[in-house]
Design a protein around this motif. Sequence first.
Motif, PDB file in Angstrom:
ATOM      1  N   ARG A   1     -11.863 -74.968 -18.106  1.00  0.00           N
ATOM      2  CA  ARG A   1     -12.234 -75.102 -19.494  1.00  0.00           C
ATOM      3  C   ARG A   1     -12.567 -73.719 -20.041  1.00  0.00           C
ATOM      4  O   ARG A   1     -13.187 -72.911 -19.365  1.00  0.00           O
ATOM      5  CB  ARG A   1     -13.465 -76.001 -19.583  1.00  0.00           C
ATOM      6  CG  ARG A   1     -13.622 -76.471 -20.972  1.00  0.00           C
ATOM      7  CD  ARG A   1     -14.690 -77.482 -21.081  1.00  0.00           C
ATOM      8  NE  ARG A   1     -15.175 -77.316 -22.440  1.00  0.00           N
ATOM      9  CZ  ARG A   1     -15.996 -78.127 -23.030  1.00  0.00           C
ATOM     10  NH1 ARG A   1     -16.461 -79.148 -22.374  1.00  0.00           N
ATOM     11  NH2 ARG A   1     -16.370 -77.918 -24.261  1.00  0.00           N
ATOM     12  N   TYR A   2     -12.122 -73.416 -21.270  1.00  0.00           N
ATOM     13  CA  TYR A   2     -12.317 -72.093 -21.843  1.00  0.00           C
ATOM     14  C   TYR A   2     -13.439 -72.135 -22.871  1.00  0.00           C
ATOM     15  O   TYR A   2     -13.534 -73.050 -23.676  1.00  0.00           O
ATOM     16  CB  TYR A   2     -11.019 -71.631 -22.504  1.00  0.00           C
ATOM     17  CG  TYR A   2     -11.142 -70.314 -23.234  1.00  0.00           C
ATOM     18  CD1 TYR A   2     -11.012 -69.108 -22.550  1.00  0.00           C
ATOM     19  CD2 TYR A   2     -11.402 -70.280 -24.597  1.00  0.00           C
ATOM     20  CE1 TYR A   2     -11.134 -67.903 -23.214  1.00  0.00           C
ATOM     21  CE2 TYR A   2     -11.535 -69.084 -25.269  1.00  0.00           C
ATOM     22  CZ  TYR A   2     -11.393 -67.896 -24.578  1.00  0.00           C
ATOM     23  OH  TYR A   2     -11.526 -66.703 -25.234  1.00  0.00           O
ATOM     24  N   LEU A   3     -14.285 -71.123 -22.803  1.00  0.00           N
ATOM     25  CA  LEU A   3     -15.398 -71.068 -23.737  1.00  0.00           C
ATOM     26  C   LEU A   3     -15.629 -69.602 -24.065  1.00  0.00           C
ATOM     27  O   LEU A   3     -15.735 -68.765 -23.176  1.00  0.00           O
ATOM     28  CB  LEU A   3     -16.643 -71.648 -23.063  1.00  0.00           C
ATOM     29  CG  LEU A   3     -17.821 -71.979 -23.938  1.00  0.00           C
ATOM     30  CD1 LEU A   3     -17.486 -73.155 -24.840  1.00  0.00           C
ATOM     31  CD2 LEU A   3     -19.027 -72.318 -23.073  1.00  0.00           C
ATOM     32  N   ALA A   4     -15.656 -69.272 -25.354  1.00  0.00           N
ATOM     33  CA  ALA A   4     -15.870 -67.871 -25.734  1.00  0.00           C
ATOM     34  C   ALA A   4     -17.357 -67.632 -25.932  1.00  0.00           C
ATOM     35  O   ALA A   4     -18.017 -68.372 -26.650  1.00  0.00           O
ATOM     36  CB  ALA A   4     -15.110 -67.559 -27.014  1.00  0.00           C
ATOM     37  N   LEU A   5     -17.861 -66.615 -25.272  1.00  0.00           N
ATOM     38  CA  LEU A   5     -19.305 -66.353 -25.313  1.00  0.00           C
ATOM     39  C   LEU A   5     -19.815 -66.072 -26.722  1.00  0.00           C
ATOM     40  O   LEU A   5     -20.895 -66.515 -27.085  1.00  0.00           O
ATOM     41  CB  LEU A   5     -19.661 -65.223 -24.353  1.00  0.00           C
ATOM     42  CG  LEU A   5     -21.155 -64.956 -24.175  1.00  0.00           C
ATOM     43  CD1 LEU A   5     -21.878 -66.185 -23.686  1.00  0.00           C
ATOM     44  CD2 LEU A   5     -21.383 -63.811 -23.215  1.00  0.00           C
ATOM     45  N   PRO A   6     -19.062 -65.303 -27.526  1.00  0.00           N
ATOM     46  CA  PRO A   6     -19.604 -64.995 -28.850  1.00  0.00           C
ATOM     47  C   PRO A   6     -19.964 -66.247 -29.641  1.00  0.00           C
ATOM     48  O   PRO A   6     -20.878 -66.235 -30.438  1.00  0.00           O
ATOM     49  CB  PRO A   6     -18.468 -64.236 -29.531  1.00  0.00           C
ATOM     50  CG  PRO A   6     -17.668 -63.686 -28.420  1.00  0.00           C
ATOM     51  CD  PRO A   6     -17.775 -64.660 -27.297  1.00  0.00           C
ATOM     52  N   HIS A   7     -19.237 -67.328 -29.383  1.00  0.00           N
ATOM     53  CA  HIS A   7     -19.523 -68.544 -30.135  1.00  0.00           C
ATOM     54  C   HIS A   7     -20.449 -69.466 -29.368  1.00  0.00           C
ATOM     55  O   HIS A   7     -20.815 -70.504 -29.874  1.00  0.00           O
ATOM     56  CB  HIS A   7     -18.224 -69.289 -30.427  1.00  0.00           C
ATOM     57  CG  HIS A   7     -17.216 -68.413 -31.081  1.00  0.00           C
ATOM     58  ND1 HIS A   7     -17.512 -67.666 -32.195  1.00  0.00           N
ATOM     59  CD2 HIS A   7     -15.930 -68.121 -30.769  1.00  0.00           C
ATOM     60  CE1 HIS A   7     -16.443 -66.966 -32.552  1.00  0.00           C
ATOM     61  NE2 HIS A   7     -15.477 -67.211 -31.693  1.00  0.00           N
ATOM     62  N   ALA A   8     -20.727 -69.076 -28.144  1.00  0.00           N
ATOM     63  CA  ALA A   8     -21.487 -70.005 -27.318  1.00  0.00           C
ATOM     64  C   ALA A   8     -22.957 -69.649 -27.368  1.00  0.00           C
ATOM     65  O   ALA A   8     -23.380 -68.669 -26.774  1.00  0.00           O
ATOM     66  CB  ALA A   8     -20.981 -69.942 -25.890  1.00  0.00           C
ATOM     67  N   ASP A   9     -23.731 -70.421 -28.085  1.00  0.00           N
ATOM     68  CA  ASP A   9     -25.161 -70.231 -27.927  1.00  0.00           C
ATOM     69  C   ASP A   9     -25.554 -70.926 -26.628  1.00  0.00           C
ATOM     70  O   ASP A   9     -24.744 -71.620 -26.015  1.00  0.00           O
ATOM     71  CB  ASP A   9     -25.937 -70.775 -29.135  1.00  0.00           C
ATOM     72  CG  ASP A   9     -25.701 -72.251 -29.346  1.00  0.00           C
ATOM     73  OD1 ASP A   9     -25.258 -72.907 -28.401  1.00  0.00           O
ATOM     74  OD2 ASP A   9     -25.955 -72.730 -30.459  1.00  0.00           O
ATOM     75  N   SER A  10     -26.789 -70.716 -26.217  1.00  0.00           N
ATOM     76  CA  SER A  10     -27.175 -71.203 -24.896  1.00  0.00           C
ATOM     77  C   SER A  10     -26.981 -72.702 -24.770  1.00  0.00           C
ATOM     78  O   SER A  10     -26.505 -73.214 -23.773  1.00  0.00           O
ATOM     79  CB  SER A  10     -28.620 -70.832 -24.609  1.00  0.00           C
ATOM     80  OG  SER A  10     -29.438 -71.337 -25.636  1.00  0.00           O
ATOM     81  N   GLY A  11     -27.321 -73.409 -25.824  1.00  0.00           N
ATOM     82  CA  GLY A  11     -27.226 -74.867 -25.762  1.00  0.00           C
ATOM     83  C   GLY A  11     -25.789 -75.319 -25.554  1.00  0.00           C
ATOM     84  O   GLY A  11     -25.494 -76.126 -24.678  1.00  0.00           O
ATOM     85  N   ALA A  12     -24.889 -74.748 -26.348  1.00  0.00           N
ATOM     86  CA  ALA A  12     -23.494 -75.142 -26.243  1.00  0.00           C
ATOM     87  C   ALA A  12     -22.963 -74.847 -24.854  1.00  0.00           C
ATOM     88  O   ALA A  12     -22.206 -75.627 -24.269  1.00  0.00           O
ATOM     89  CB  ALA A  12     -22.670 -74.402 -27.294  1.00  0.00           C
ATOM     90  N   MET A  13     -23.366 -73.690 -24.338  1.00  0.00           N
ATOM     91  CA  MET A  13     -22.833 -73.281 -23.048  1.00  0.00           C
ATOM     92  C   MET A  13     -23.286 -74.226 -21.944  1.00  0.00           C
ATOM     93  O   MET A  13     -22.483 -74.680 -21.128  1.00  0.00           O
ATOM     94  CB  MET A  13     -23.297 -71.869 -22.741  1.00  0.00           C
ATOM     95  CG  MET A  13     -22.551 -71.249 -21.617  1.00  0.00           C
ATOM     96  SD  MET A  13     -22.740 -69.503 -21.702  1.00  0.00           S
ATOM     97  CE  MET A  13     -24.505 -69.372 -21.638  1.00  0.00           C
ATOM     98  N   SER A  14     -24.590 -74.519 -21.915  1.00  0.00           N
ATOM     99  CA  SER A  14     -25.037 -75.365 -20.819  1.00  0.00           C
ATOM    100  C   SER A  14     -24.490 -76.774 -20.980  1.00  0.00           C
ATOM    101  O   SER A  14     -24.204 -77.452 -19.991  1.00  0.00           O
ATOM    102  CB  SER A  14     -26.560 -75.352 -20.712  1.00  0.00           C
ATOM    103  OG  SER A  14     -27.129 -76.181 -21.669  1.00  0.00           O
ATOM    104  N   ALA A  15     -24.282 -77.203 -22.226  1.00  0.00           N
ATOM    105  CA  ALA A  15     -23.681 -78.520 -22.426  1.00  0.00           C
ATOM    106  C   ALA A  15     -22.262 -78.529 -21.872  1.00  0.00           C
ATOM    107  O   ALA A  15     -21.842 -79.483 -21.223  1.00  0.00           O
ATOM    108  CB  ALA A  15     -23.675 -78.865 -23.908  1.00  0.00           C
ATOM    109  N   ALA A  16     -21.532 -77.414 -22.113  1.00  0.00           N
ATOM    110  CA  ALA A  16     -20.159 -77.349 -21.635  1.00  0.00           C
ATOM    111  C   ALA A  16     -20.113 -77.377 -20.118  1.00  0.00           C
ATOM    112  O   ALA A  16     -19.293 -78.075 -19.508  1.00  0.00           O
ATOM    113  CB  ALA A  16     -19.492 -76.082 -22.157  1.00  0.00           C
TER     114      ALA A  16
END
Lengths: 337, 586
Positions: free
Chosen positions: B561-576
Motif C-alpha cells: 500500500r502506498y502512502l505519501a508522508l507529506p499528506h500523512a498526518d500521524s492519525g492517517a498513517m497509523s490508521a493505514a
Amino acid sequence: MTTFPFSAIVGQDEMRRALLIAAVDPSVGGVLVFGDRGTGKSTAIRGLAALLPKMKAVAGCPYSCDPGQPAESCPHCAKGGPRKSGLVPVPVVDLPLGATEDRVVGALDLERALAHGEKAFEPGLLARANRGFLYIDEVNLLDDHLVDLLLDVAASGVNTVEREGLSVRHPARFVLVGSGNPEEGELRPQLLDRFGLAVEVTTPTDLPTRIDVVRRRDAFERDPDGFCRGYERADRALQKQLTAARARLPGMDVPDATLEAAARLCLALGTDGLRGELTLMRTARALAAFEGADIVAIDHLKRIAPSALRHRLRRNPLDEAGSTARVTRAVEQVFSQ
Amino acid sequence: MPPAMSDPWSDALRVAHLAAADPHGCGGILVRAGAGPVRDAWLAVLRGLIGEDTPVRRMPAGIADDRLIGGLDLAATLRTGRPVAQRGLLAETDGGFLVVPMAERLPPGTAARLAAALDSGVVLVERDGLQQRLPARFGLILLDEGIDDEAAPAVLAERLAFRVDLTDVALRDAKNAASAERRGRCVEPHHVGMDDDSVAALCEAAAALGVLSLRGPLLAARVARIAAALDGRNAVAEADAIEAARLVLAPRATRIPASDAPPEQPTDLDETGTEPESPAEAAAPESSPDAEEGGPPSLDEQVIAAARAAIPPGLLALLSGGGPRLRAPKAGRVGASAAASRSGRPIGARPGDPRHGRLNLIETLRAAAPWQRIRGAAPGRVIVRPEDVRITRFRQRTETTTIFAVDASGSAALERLAEAKGAVELLLAEAYTRRDRVALVAFRGQGADVILPPTRSLVRAKRGLAALPGGGGTPLAGGIEAATNLALGVRRGGGTPVVVLLTDGRANVARSGEGGRARALEDALGAARAFRALGVRAILIDTAPRPQEPARRLAAAMEARYLALPHADSGAMSAAVRAVIDRGPA
C-alpha cells in the motif's frame, strides 16, 4: 546456605521500603522490582525472607493456615475440631522459570497413585506460598500459560484445581514478588496490575557507594557467618519494627485530608479504576505504621506515590520522561496547591 | 607490574588456570571464537587443568527443561511402578563446567534458567510432581560464534568473570603451550584476605572504564583472591588486583579511561562527559605508567593502566570512531531466538491420539495411575488404556511482527529522517499497545543493517531508533532484501510479518554496492518483485517532500500500500498501517 543480611544492603532505599511495606501489610498486593542487572534484586528478597518474624500455623496443614482463623477454603482445616499449632517461618517460595503446571497448582500424587492406587492431591507451589511470599525472578520471561494461572489465583486468593479427576479448592493468598530486566521484554499489563508496588532499581553510580557494595559483598563471601553476626542486631531491630508496625496497622487513622489528596493525585494522573487509589492508601498506611507515625500524613502519601502508581498510568510509550517523572510531576502539582 | 602487552593466547591460558581453580566462584568464561582447532586446543587445556572426576558437560542446542533441570525418569518409573527422579544437566555438572556451544543463539528462557543456577548454586526442580533442590555449583563456558552484532545473552555474559577472544590466535601459537600442567590450589579462595585499598582500586578502575554493573568489580575481587590462592598466598597482593582488572574489567570496558592519573573526581558513570582519546594514543602499550617522575604510582593508577593496556583494539575503533553505538552489553539476537523457541511451546496436555500429536508420557501415566488397582495391575507394572493417553498441546499463537525498513540515506536524511523517525515512533507506540513485536532495518551507504531484531521491548526499540545515524547513498535493493530476510525468519518462527518501508524511492546504490541510479532502481524493483512473491503484507511510506514516481512504482512492484508522508498526518498513517495489519492473512 547463609543469606546476605537485609540490613547490610547498601542504598536501594525504594526497593527495601517496598518490600518492608509488603511485609507489614500483605494485602497491598505484591512488589515488582524492575531494573538493571546486578543490583541485588534477588539478594534483597532472600534477605527479607530471613528477616520475617515467624508465624503461627496449624500443625500439619499443607497451606499453613492461621490457627486463629483458618481459611474457609482450606480442605485440611475445614474439618474442625481441636488443632495443634506451632511457629513456622514465613514461606518465601521460589517459582523457577522451568516449573511445570502440575507443580505450580498441585496435582495427583503420582507416588501414592502408582504404589497404592490412591487418589490423593499433592499440593503445589501456590499452596506452599499461602500466607507468605511467592518470588519469581525474571518474571517477564515466565511462560504465558503459567502467567494465566497466577493471574487468577493472585486476584482471588484461592487456587482451584480440576484435573485428573481431582477437585480441590485451597487457600493461596500470597505476596507476589517479581523481578526482571525490562530489556528482556515487557510484562503483560494484566500481570503488572496485580502488583501493588513497582520499584525501579538502578546501579549506583557514585564511587563511595559502589566501593561499599563491593566491600560488603566481598566480606560476606569470605566469611558469611561472621559477616551476618555483624548485622544481627540491625536485622533484629528491623524485625521488631516490623512486628510493631503490624500491631499498629489496624488502628491507624487515615484523616480525610489524606484520603482526599490521594483521590486528587489519582485523578490528576488518570489512573484506571479504583485500584490505584486503594493501593496508594494501603501502602501509605503501611509506611506510616512502619515509621511509627500515629496518622497517615500527606508526606507518607507523597513518598510512596511513585512506587504505588508508576505502573498504573496509561502508558504513553513515547514519553521519554517515563512514568516515574510523570508521577513526581503530578505529586508536585497536586500538593503545591 | 603487569606484562606489557600480553598476547591473547597466554591470557586465555591464564584465564583457564584461574577459572579451573574455582569454576563456580568466577562464573565462567565467555569464549569468542569460531569452531576450530584453536578453540579445541584451549578447551583441551582447560580440561587438563581440572580434575579427572570433575564433570565437564556440553549442553546441546535447544535443550528442553526435562533434561536441563531434571524431571521424572520415565523408564525407571515404569519399571518400578513408582516415581523415580532423573537429574538434569545442571545438577550433573555440579562442581565442574557446563559448555554451551552457539551461545549467541541461546533462547532467553534458557539463559535465565542458567543465570538462576549461577546465582544460587542450586537448581530448583519443580516438575512432573517432583520437588528437589540440588546443588549445581558449576561454571559456564559460553562458546560464542556470533558474527557482527550477534552476541551471547547479556544476562549470562555479565555473570561470567572472564572473556577470552581466540579469533586472532594462530594455531601455531596455540600448539606451543598445550602442555599446561595442573596446579592444585593450596589456599581456598574465600580464605584469602583482601584489603580495602584493593577493593577501592578495582571499583575505581571499573568506574574509569565505564563498567556500570557492579558485577564487574565484584567478579574482579573474586578473581584477585583466586589469583592469590593459586599462588599459595592468603592475602591479595597488588599484582593480583592488577591482573584481575586486566582480565576481568578491561574486556567489559565501554570507554577508555583518560591516560593521566585517575580522574580528579571519579563520580558519575553516565555516558556523557567522556572524551575518548585518539585510538593511536590510547592503544599504545604502556609498559609502565608514569612512574619515573613523582614517586611510585598508586595502586589505583596501576590497576587502571593495566586495564587500559588490555582493552581490545576493536573497542577503541568503536569508541573513537563515533560509529555505531557499542551494542555488546545488550543481548544480541534475543528476539529472533525467542521466536524460534516459541514455535513449539508445550502448554499442557489433553486426551488425544498420539498419531495426531506428540505423546505426553508423564501425563498419560498420571491419568492411568489412579486406576491401577481396579485394573488389577501386578506390583511394578502399569496398565495403560487408550483413554489414558495424553498428547501435548502446543501454543499456536500467531504473533504479528512489524518490520520497519527505514531509508537513512543522505537524500532522506537531510530533511526527512527526523520525520521518518517520528513516524516510526508513532507506529511503535501502535505496535506496543497491540503487543506486537517490532524489528528495525536501516539502509544507508553501502548496505542495510538490522538495527533491532524482532523484540517486544519498547526500550530497546526506541534506543535503536534514536541511535540511527543518517547519510550516504540509498541502497534500496539491499534494504528491501534485508526486510525480506527478516520477514522470512519471522514466518519460519510461526509469526506473521508485516513490512513498513519508509523511503523516498530514490535508489542510487546497486546491490553490488556500486553507485548508479538506473542500475540501483532496477535492482530495487527486482528485490521488490522477489518480496511480492512472499505474499507478505506491506506498506510503503513515501518520505520525499513531493510524492515521487519511483516510490509509487516500487510500491506497485511490492504490492504494498502506498502512502505519501507529506499528506500523512500521524492519525492517517497509523490508521493505514493498522488497516494493513488487520487485513488478515495474506
